[in-house]
Design a protein around this motif. Structure first.
Motif, mmCIF file in Angstrom:
data_model
loop_
_atom_site.group_PDB
_atom_site.id
_atom_site.type_symbol
_atom_site.label_atom_id
_atom_site.label_comp_id
_atom_site.label_asym_id
_atom_site.label_seq_id
_atom_site.Cartn_x
_atom_site.Cartn_y
_atom_site.Cartn_z
ATOM 1 N N ALA A 52 -1.664 9.283 3.424
ATOM 2 C CA ALA A 52 -0.316 8.676 3.155
ATOM 3 C C ALA A 52 -0.129 8.384 1.967
ATOM 4 O O ALA A 52 -0.910 8.685 1.089
ATOM 5 C CB ALA A 52 0.109 7.431 4.016
ATOM 6 N N GLU A 53 1.178 8.166 1.258
ATOM 7 C CA GLU A 53 1.518 7.774 -0.040
ATOM 8 C C GLU A 53 2.136 6.502 -0.299
ATOM 9 O O GLU A 53 2.956 6.292 0.811
ATOM 10 C CB GLU A 53 2.112 8.890 -0.750
ATOM 11 N N ALA A 54 2.021 5.734 -1.136
ATOM 12 C CA ALA A 54 2.994 4.420 -1.360
ATOM 13 C C ALA A 54 3.083 4.444 -2.806
ATOM 14 O O ALA A 54 2.236 4.546 -3.697
ATOM 15 C CB ALA A 54 2.324 3.156 -1.012
ATOM 16 N N ALA A 76 -6.901 1.697 -7.123
ATOM 17 C CA ALA A 76 -7.041 2.841 -6.321
ATOM 18 C C ALA A 76 -8.515 2.934 -5.889
ATOM 19 O O ALA A 76 -8.715 3.252 -4.683
ATOM 20 C CB ALA A 76 -6.575 4.050 -7.232
ATOM 21 N N LYS A 77 -9.484 2.927 -6.744
ATOM 22 C CA LYS A 77 -10.885 3.070 -6.285
ATOM 23 C C LYS A 77 -11.229 1.791 -5.400
ATOM 24 O O LYS A 77 -12.032 2.138 -4.227
ATOM 25 C CB LYS A 77 -11.712 2.656 -7.515
ATOM 26 N N MET A 78 -10.662 0.693 -5.304
ATOM 27 C CA MET A 78 -11.150 -0.373 -4.339
ATOM 28 C C MET A 78 -10.655 -0.302 -3.207
ATOM 29 O O MET A 78 -11.394 -0.424 -2.116
ATOM 30 C CB MET A 78 -10.323 -1.669 -5.031
ATOM 31 N N MET A 79 -9.409 0.581 -3.049
ATOM 32 C CA MET A 79 -8.946 1.006 -1.693
ATOM 33 C C MET A 79 -9.270 2.403 -1.217
ATOM 34 O O MET A 79 -8.994 2.791 -0.222
ATOM 35 C CB MET A 79 -7.547 0.631 -1.572
ATOM 36 N N GLY A 80 -10.032 3.161 -1.916
ATOM 37 C CA GLY A 80 -10.519 4.345 -1.427
ATOM 38 C C GLY A 80 -9.286 5.263 -1.834
ATOM 39 O O GLY A 80 -8.976 6.278 -0.913
ATOM 40 N N CYS A 81 -8.418 5.138 -2.774
ATOM 41 C CA CYS A 81 -7.145 6.088 -2.715
ATOM 42 C C CYS A 81 -7.366 6.545 -4.116
ATOM 43 O O CYS A 81 -8.233 6.404 -5.205
ATOM 44 C CB CYS A 81 -5.844 5.177 -2.967
ATOM 45 N N LYS A 82 -6.328 7.661 -4.406
ATOM 46 C CA LYS A 82 -6.199 8.103 -5.746
ATOM 47 C C LYS A 82 -4.881 7.707 -6.360
ATOM 48 O O LYS A 82 -4.000 7.681 -5.608
ATOM 49 C CB LYS A 82 -6.233 9.570 -5.632
ATOM 50 N N ALA A 83 -4.795 7.184 -7.385
ATOM 51 C CA ALA A 83 -3.384 6.959 -8.425
ATOM 52 C C ALA A 83 -3.198 7.890 -9.090
ATOM 53 O O ALA A 83 -3.648 8.246 -10.013
ATOM 54 C CB ALA A 83 -3.770 5.479 -8.986
ATOM 55 N N ASP A 109 -4.065 6.173 5.494
ATOM 56 C CA ASP A 109 -3.209 4.885 5.878
ATOM 57 C C ASP A 109 -4.231 3.933 6.634
ATOM 58 O O ASP A 109 -4.846 4.122 7.101
ATOM 59 C CB ASP A 109 -2.224 5.595 7.214
ATOM 60 N N PRO A 110 -3.775 2.535 6.364
ATOM 61 C CA PRO A 110 -2.808 1.988 5.357
ATOM 62 C C PRO A 110 -3.055 1.613 3.931
ATOM 63 O O PRO A 110 -2.467 0.884 3.360
ATOM 64 C CB PRO A 110 -2.288 0.678 6.280
ATOM 65 N N ALA A 111 -4.254 2.258 3.641
ATOM 66 C CA ALA A 111 -4.729 1.733 2.271
ATOM 67 C C ALA A 111 -3.916 1.909 1.037
ATOM 68 O O ALA A 111 -3.660 1.103 0.256
ATOM 69 C CB ALA A 111 -6.040 2.668 1.920
ATOM 70 N N PRO A 112 -2.834 3.042 0.976
ATOM 71 C CA PRO A 112 -2.039 3.207 -0.066
ATOM 72 C C PRO A 112 -0.949 2.109 -0.024
ATOM 73 O O PRO A 112 -0.591 1.554 -1.117
ATOM 74 C CB PRO A 112 -1.260 4.487 -0.112
ATOM 75 N N GLU A 113 -0.355 1.586 1.034
ATOM 76 C CA GLU A 113 0.562 0.506 1.123
ATOM 77 C C GLU A 113 0.041 -0.709 0.555
ATOM 78 O O GLU A 113 0.396 -1.514 -0.310
ATOM 79 C CB GLU A 113 1.096 0.309 2.349
ATOM 80 N N ILE A 114 -1.288 -1.128 0.998
ATOM 81 C CA ILE A 114 -2.142 -2.257 0.238
ATOM 82 C C ILE A 114 -2.207 -2.095 -0.922
ATOM 83 O O ILE A 114 -2.263 -2.939 -1.851
ATOM 84 C CB ILE A 114 -3.490 -2.374 1.221
ATOM 85 N N ALA A 115 -2.435 -0.842 -1.449
ATOM 86 C CA ALA A 115 -2.876 -0.768 -3.033
ATOM 87 C C ALA A 115 -1.702 -0.803 -3.721
ATOM 88 O O ALA A 115 -1.729 -1.618 -4.822
ATOM 89 C CB ALA A 115 -3.302 0.925 -3.246
ATOM 90 N N SER A 116 -0.421 -0.598 -3.344
ATOM 91 C CA SER A 116 0.824 -0.507 -4.098
ATOM 92 C C SER A 116 1.149 -2.170 -3.974
ATOM 93 O O SER A 116 1.730 -2.493 -5.097
ATOM 94 C CB SER A 116 1.859 0.289 -3.571
ATOM 95 N N ASN A 225 -2.153 -12.486 -2.691
ATOM 96 C CA ASN A 225 -1.670 -12.821 -1.621
ATOM 97 C C ASN A 225 -2.153 -12.170 -0.574
ATOM 98 O O ASN A 225 -2.123 -10.749 -0.409
ATOM 99 C CB ASN A 225 -0.319 -13.045 -1.187
ATOM 100 N N ASN A 226 -3.326 -12.661 0.513
ATOM 101 C CA ASN A 226 -3.891 -11.712 1.412
ATOM 102 C C ASN A 226 -3.244 -11.531 2.700
ATOM 103 O O ASN A 226 -3.862 -11.167 3.620
ATOM 104 C CB ASN A 226 -5.427 -12.353 1.628
ATOM 105 N N ALA A 227 -1.974 -11.742 2.521
ATOM 106 C CA ALA A 227 -1.231 -11.929 3.963
ATOM 107 C C ALA A 227 -1.156 -10.417 4.632
ATOM 108 O O ALA A 227 -1.072 -10.244 5.713
ATOM 109 C CB ALA A 227 0.231 -12.113 3.672
ATOM 110 N N MET A 228 -1.217 -9.287 3.720
ATOM 111 C CA MET A 228 -1.103 -7.901 4.276
ATOM 112 C C MET A 228 -2.308 -7.439 4.971
ATOM 113 O O MET A 228 -2.271 -6.630 5.623
ATOM 114 C CB MET A 228 -0.526 -7.120 3.176
ATOM 115 N N ASN A 229 -3.364 -8.247 4.671
ATOM 116 C CA ASN A 229 -4.858 -7.465 5.225
ATOM 117 C C ASN A 229 -5.801 -8.464 5.670
ATOM 118 O O ASN A 229 -6.834 -7.930 5.794
ATOM 119 C CB ASN A 229 -5.519 -6.351 4.048
ATOM 120 N N GLY A 230 -5.619 -9.552 5.873
ATOM 121 C CA GLY A 230 -6.273 -10.439 6.334
ATOM 122 C C GLY A 230 -7.548 -10.990 5.544
ATOM 123 O O GLY A 230 -8.474 -11.618 5.616
ATOM 124 N N GLY A 231 -7.363 -10.542 3.988
ATOM 125 C CA GLY A 231 -8.390 -11.033 3.090
ATOM 126 C C GLY A 231 -9.783 -10.004 2.967
ATOM 127 O O GLY A 231 -10.446 -10.662 2.432
#
Length: 241
Positions: A52-54, A76-83, A109-116, A225-231
């Motif tokens: 996916a993309e975000a 991006a690296k932290m989330m296993g994504c490419k920026a 998915d859902p890594a890009p959304e969290i990364a953005s 804020n860790n609300a999106m991913n449970g920290g």
């Protein structure tokens, strides 16, 4: 039936194929394979794999600063994504068209959304910290170019501190290869060097090290804020949550 609808049906079948009920699992797998064959969907299709993309706007510059690029690529690296930088057209308040560049995070998915989300939160904090540094430490600097360069050094230190643990991470190579293949298929990426306004700055001066150190000290206060991913994944950045 359009491709996206077919993809969604195949995904549901593949999910059911993991059922503990062997008959249900086998039927779901057969159904998935039938859909792929009928609509000529390859098993390695990026959309089927869940890539996916975000996108999120940073400075909007088509040639961002070093510290902005480092922040985006570290997240991006932290989330296993490419920026990558993606061009876009925005309408200004006076109704003119302006070409801007957004950061697009691409991954499973859902890594890009969290990364953005992470980039947006940290970039806002970075801009605020920069403003405070300028108002408190650079009041006597009269030459605008020198003020900008010193503020850039502060930001580089801030980002280095906020993302210091990312260098220790090793993203999954197979997943990154799939993401890279997707990028090559879907995007026309132009490689360009980020803007480094301190490229010719003397790095052996006290002023240079003091500005960088001030940034690193301020970067220790970076928060997500860790609300999106449970920290969980965001703590890999090395910043407080």
């Amino acid at each position: 039936m359009n491709k996206q609808a077919v993809i969604e049906k195949i995904k549901k079948c593949l999910a059911l194929s993991k059922s503990a009920n062997q008959h249900e699992a086998a039927a779901a797998l057969r159904q998935a394979m039938a859909f792929m064959q009928k609509y000529k969907i390859d098993a390695n299709d990026p959309e089927l794999l869940g890539i996916a993309e975000a996108s999120i706007l940073g400075s909007g510059s088509q040639k961002p600063t070093v510290f902005e690029a480092v922040l985006a690529n570290s997240i991006a690296k932290m989330m296993g994504c490419k920026a990558i930088l993606s061009g876009d057209i925005k309408i200004t308040k006076d109704l003119h068209f302006k070409k801007v560049a957004s950061w697009t995070f691409i991954g499973f998915d859902p890594a890009p959304e969290i990364a953005s989300y992470a980039f947006d939160v940290l970039y806002r904090q970075l801009k605020k910290a920069r403003s405070v540094f300028i108002s408190e430490n650079l009041k006597r600097v009269q030459i605008k170019a020198n003020k900008v360069k010193r503020a850039d050094l502060f930001c580089e230190g801030w980002v280095l501190e906020a993302t210091k643990l990312v260098s220790e991470l090793n993203p999954n190579k197979d997943e990154m290869d799939q993401i890279q293949a997707y990028v090559q298929q879907k995007h026309n990426v132009r490689n360009s060097e980020p803007t480094d306004r301190n490229k010719k700055t003397n790095t052996n001066t006290d002023r240079y090290h003091n500005d960088l150190h001030a940034g690193r000290q301020a970067g220790k206060n970076a928060k997500l804020n860790n609300a999106m991913n449970g920290g969980t994944p965001l703590t890999k950045l090395g910043v407080s949550t």
